[in-house]
Structures are given as C-alpha cells and as structure tokens.
Design a protein around this motif. Sequence first.
Motif, PDB file in Angstrom:
ATOM      1  N   VAL A 179      25.792  26.597   8.603  1.00  0.00           N
ATOM      2  CA  VAL A 179      25.636  27.362   9.840  1.00  0.00           C
ATOM      3  C   VAL A 179      26.958  28.065  10.118  1.00  0.00           C
ATOM      4  N   LYS A 180      26.906  29.389  10.259  1.00  0.00           N
ATOM      5  CA  LYS A 180      28.122  30.188  10.439  1.00  0.00           C
ATOM      6  C   LYS A 180      28.094  30.840  11.820  1.00  0.00           C
ATOM      7  N   MET A 181      29.217  30.777  12.495  1.00  0.00           N
ATOM      8  CA  MET A 181      29.244  31.263  13.875  1.00  0.00           C
ATOM      9  C   MET A 181      30.611  31.844  14.227  1.00  0.00           C
ATOM     10  N   ARG A 182      30.610  32.980  14.927  1.00  0.00           N
ATOM     11  CA  ARG A 182      31.823  33.478  15.575  1.00  0.00           C
ATOM     12  C   ARG A 182      31.759  33.074  17.045  1.00  0.00           C
ATOM     13  N   VAL A 183      32.904  32.644  17.567  1.00  0.00           N
ATOM     14  CA  VAL A 183      32.983  32.241  18.965  1.00  0.00           C
ATOM     15  C   VAL A 183      34.048  33.099  19.644  1.00  0.00           C
ATOM     16  N   HIS A 184      33.642  33.780  20.699  1.00  0.00           N
ATOM     17  CA  HIS A 184      34.548  34.668  21.434  1.00  0.00           C
ATOM     18  C   HIS A 184      34.904  34.029  22.775  1.00  0.00           C
ATOM     19  N   THR A 240      49.575  37.165  28.288  1.00  0.00           N
ATOM     20  CA  THR A 240      48.599  36.076  28.179  1.00  0.00           C
ATOM     21  C   THR A 240      47.369  36.581  27.436  1.00  0.00           C
ATOM     22  N   PRO A 241      47.014  35.941  26.292  1.00  0.00           N
ATOM     23  CA  PRO A 241      45.865  36.422  25.520  1.00  0.00           C
ATOM     24  C   PRO A 241      44.568  36.291  26.310  1.00  0.00           C
ATOM     25  N   ALA A 242      43.872  37.410  26.427  1.00  0.00           N
ATOM     26  CA  ALA A 242      42.628  37.414  27.198  1.00  0.00           C
ATOM     27  C   ALA A 242      41.388  37.415  26.322  1.00  0.00           C
ATOM     28  N   ASP A 243      41.524  37.825  25.082  1.00  0.00           N
ATOM     29  CA  ASP A 243      40.357  37.902  24.187  1.00  0.00           C
ATOM     30  C   ASP A 243      40.734  37.326  22.826  1.00  0.00           C
ATOM     31  N   CYS A 244      40.127  36.203  22.487  1.00  0.00           N
ATOM     32  CA  CYS A 244      40.400  35.536  21.216  1.00  0.00           C
ATOM     33  C   CYS A 244      39.080  35.173  20.525  1.00  0.00           C
ATOM     34  N   THR A 245      39.108  35.200  19.207  1.00  0.00           N
ATOM     35  CA  THR A 245      37.898  34.940  18.430  1.00  0.00           C
ATOM     36  C   THR A 245      38.203  33.996  17.280  1.00  0.00           C
ATOM     37  N   VAL A 246      37.300  33.046  17.056  1.00  0.00           N
ATOM     38  CA  VAL A 246      37.383  32.165  15.891  1.00  0.00           C
ATOM     39  C   VAL A 246      36.078  32.266  15.121  1.00  0.00           C
ATOM     40  N   GLU A 247      36.132  31.875  13.846  1.00  0.00           N
ATOM     41  CA  GLU A 247      34.943  31.863  13.006  1.00  0.00           C
ATOM     42  C   GLU A 247      34.855  30.503  12.333  1.00  0.00           C
ATOM     43  N   TYR A 248      33.703  29.856  12.438  1.00  0.00           N
ATOM     44  CA  TYR A 248      33.554  28.492  11.927  1.00  0.00           C
ATOM     45  C   TYR A 248      32.302  28.354  11.065  1.00  0.00           C
ATOM     46  N   TYR A 249      32.426  27.483  10.064  1.00  0.00           N
ATOM     47  CA  TYR A 249      31.301  27.079   9.218  1.00  0.00           C
ATOM     48  C   TYR A 249      31.043  25.594   9.435  1.00  0.00           C
ATOM     49  N   ALA A 275      37.612  23.814  30.351  1.00  0.00           N
ATOM     50  CA  ALA A 275      38.956  23.330  30.663  1.00  0.00           C
ATOM     51  C   ALA A 275      39.934  24.457  30.963  1.00  0.00           C
ATOM     52  N   THR A 276      39.764  25.606  30.317  1.00  0.00           N
ATOM     53  CA  THR A 276      40.715  26.711  30.482  1.00  0.00           C
ATOM     54  C   THR A 276      40.234  27.780  31.451  1.00  0.00           C
ATOM     55  N   GLY A 277      38.986  27.707  31.862  1.00  0.00           N
ATOM     56  CA  GLY A 277      38.441  28.712  32.759  1.00  0.00           C
ATOM     57  C   GLY A 277      37.987  29.976  32.066  1.00  0.00           C
ATOM     58  N   CYS A 278      37.823  29.925  30.764  1.00  0.00           N
ATOM     59  CA  CYS A 278      37.400  31.102  29.998  1.00  0.00           C
ATOM     60  C   CYS A 278      35.880  31.209  29.943  1.00  0.00           C
ATOM     61  N   GLU A 279      35.427  32.414  29.668  1.00  0.00           N
ATOM     62  CA  GLU A 279      34.037  32.631  29.310  1.00  0.00           C
ATOM     63  C   GLU A 279      33.912  32.478  27.797  1.00  0.00           C
ATOM     64  N   MET A 280      32.744  32.050  27.339  1.00  0.00           N
ATOM     65  CA  MET A 280      32.536  31.855  25.906  1.00  0.00           C
ATOM     66  C   MET A 280      31.252  32.557  25.478  1.00  0.00           C
ATOM     67  N   ARG A 281      31.310  33.228  24.329  1.00  0.00           N
ATOM     68  CA  ARG A 281      30.130  33.909  23.786  1.00  0.00           C
ATOM     69  C   ARG A 281      30.000  33.567  22.308  1.00  0.00           C
ATOM     70  N   LEU A 282      28.775  33.211  21.890  1.00  0.00           N
ATOM     71  CA  LEU A 282      28.504  32.882  20.493  1.00  0.00           C
ATOM     72  C   LEU A 282      27.889  34.076  19.776  1.00  0.00           C
ATOM     73  N   GLU A 283      28.330  34.294  18.556  1.00  0.00           N
ATOM     74  CA  GLU A 283      27.779  35.357  17.720  1.00  0.00           C
ATOM     75  C   GLU A 283      27.365  34.767  16.366  1.00  0.00           C
ATOM     76  N   PRO A 284      26.078  34.532  16.155  1.00  0.00           N
ATOM     77  CA  PRO A 284      25.645  34.025  14.843  1.00  0.00           C
ATOM     78  C   PRO A 284      25.965  35.036  13.752  1.00  0.00           C
ATOM     79  N   ILE A 285      26.458  34.553  12.622  1.00  0.00           N
ATOM     80  CA  ILE A 285      26.752  35.442  11.495  1.00  0.00           C
ATOM     81  C   ILE A 285      25.532  35.437  10.573  1.00  0.00           C
TER      82      ILE A 285
END
Length: 410
Positions: A179-184, A240-249, A275-285
């Motif tokens: 399962v591959k996913m980008r998380v913003h 302060t970084p406002a937009d960060c993205t990771v990619e996980y398998y 915990a950080t007060g951020c919004e999170m969005r998932l992007e299926p690859i």
Amino acid sequence: MASSNITSVINEEIRQRKGEISTINRQIHANPELAYEEHKAHDVFVKTLESLNFQVTPHAYGLATAFSAEYGSGGRLVIYNAEYDALPGIGHACGHNLIASASFAAFLGAAAALKASGRPGRVRLLGTPAEEGGGGKLKLIEAGAYKGASACLMVHPGPGHNMPAPLRGVAFAPMLANVKMRVHFAGREAHASIAPWDGVNALDAVCLSYNAISMLRQQIRPYERIHGVFRSAGDRPNVTPADCTVEYYCRSATKCGAEVLWQRVQKCFEGAAIATGCEMRLEPINSYADLRFSRALCEAYVGAMPEGTVSLGTPADILAGSTDMGNVCYECPGFHGVFGIGTKEGQANHTKGFTAASGTEDAFERALECGRGMAEVGWKVLSDDAFAERVEKEWKEDMKQAAEGKAASI
C-alpha cells in the motif's frame, strides 16, 4: 502434433529469432527509460513485431508506451508480460530488459506452436510500462487488457549468487502486497525568530509521525515492512514550514494484511497532525497486491526447464519486493518465476552491480532459456483441456483463500 514435435518447433523458432530478441534486449538495456517514458522500448518492439508480420496495436489500452501483439483466433488466451522500464540513476538494475526478452521469446515460441498445430487459441505479448512504482499493469487491468485470459506468464531476474548450483531459478518466489501513500501536512508560515508562536509547524508533524512509525516497527510481523521518505520538508530555517509531504510504503504478505498495517500507520499520521495542529491529507499513489501462484503453471514450468535447474518454491529472501504482477494474479491465473543471473555478493536487484550483470550475454541466454520454458507452458494451457481446467479451478480456489487474507505458499 506430438509434444516432442511442438517442443522442437518452439526451440527452432526461438533459435531463428535470436537476433531480433537480442537486438531488443541490447537496445532496452543501453537506453534506460523511466516509468511511462519508455518510448524507445515501445517503438523498437512495435517495429520488430510488425516486421515479423504480427498484428500489433501501438499505444495500447490508452497508454502511450504500452503495446499489444497477438497471434491466433478462438480458443483460450495466454498473455506474456514484457516489462521495460528502468530506475532513476542506475538504469536496468532490475533487469527489465531480460523480462522483455524472455516474454518476447515465449510469445514467438507459443505463436509458432499454434501455427504449426492449426489449433484454435490466442497468444498475446503485452508491453507493460511503469512497473517500478508507476503501476502500469493496474491501468492495463482497468482498461481490460487481461480480460478473458486463461493464464498470464512472466519471469524476473534475481541475484544468482543466492542460488546454489545447479539451481538457476525458481517457479514461485513470494512477493509482498504494498500500500503506497503520500501524506500532506498543512500548517501555517511564520518568522521562526520574530514570531514563532504564530506558526503551525508541518515539519514537526512529519517528525512526530516518523518517530511514531519507527516505534510501531517493533510491533509488526517479521515479513511486514514500513518505509518512507520526506518529499518536502520546508525551504528555509527561518520560515516555519507550512507545507510538508512524506511518501510511505506498507508491505505485508497479503492485500488484506497490507491494508490492516496501513490503518495502523495512518493513526501515526493522524496523531501527529492533532499534536501539532496541522491539517492532514492523504493521497493514494497505487497499491500492489501480493503475488499469488498457480501450482499447475509452476509445476509445468519446472517440467519444461532443464532437469534440476529450477525448483518449485524458494525462501522469501530470493526476491521479497512487490510487483504489479500481483494485481494481475487477481485477474487471471498467473506465473511469475525467478531466474538467477551472474551477480556477486552485494549485487542484488536495484544496485549498479545488478545493472551490469543484466547486460551480459550470459544473462540474456538465461532469459532465452526461461522464454523457451514459458512457451511450452503457454502451449500446454492452449492445447491441454484438462490442464487448463485444473489451472482455472486452482485459481478460483486460491481467490477464495486470498479473500480470507491467507498468503500464497508452495
């Protein structure tokens, strides 16, 4: 025709077409192209197949770098997958030039057998782009490329130093679902020195989730894998970084298992966002299914290869990655054998050493040998009603096992 005569027909056809197969092998290896950019590989295949008077569809199934070539009519359909995409920076470090060569040889041999026999049946060579993370076969599945197939076959090269002589290959090596996913993560910019309290730090969310997942790895099964990278993690230290993205398998032995593992990983991301007060969005690859196997096809392949050179099954450490061929195995009975090439210690797939090994004449000869074996197996599916029925029955039973989350095993 007698089986011995058909074997002679297959062998002779591949022998006569060795020059064309070799040219394709060398051109693909010398011109590595990334996922969905395999224009040279596509074009050389189409040109060669047309010169051999096959019915060819370029840019097949809505994909610019896919093609389909077919011979025969009526009867059952057997498909061979030709992969040809490479990896960034290290070229054909997974030997897809050899996969393409083996499938081309198998297609030519099976087509010659059909022609000589006069029997109904169809054999198809399918150019399948973007296996390396691009999910090309998923798009082909959606477009109906495997609809109605009685079997789909291919072989994959692996490190030969892991195979004790005289063993040169295995009929089935387990491959994991993935399962591959980008998380913003979205936060809020601020001056990191003047007003840090005004910021919502998306990099903090990335780091919290990374550490949470690292701890989760202690609690997963031995065959499961979780790995990821930071795609974007801020631009300047004083902003302060406002937009960060990771990619996980997330990998596990079955599709069901990989989905369950992903749900656990997703909680790590959700917790970090809270915990950080951020919004999170998932992007299926795209997600790759686990590799299933047809025992009947595997046994037939072992029988078609030189005695003692191919084993039925193998320990998981021969190849334990993931492939979109797994998804094909959920569409029709599948075969994904592995053959060893001349590598040294440390030269496994996805290394520069493997790239060099995949370009050797010895590796090409091994691919041809596998192509001969696959041609015989394909012919057996096309010509032997009882065998084809066994393949179909076993596949339907295995699909029930897969739906229950049970892994394939020899």
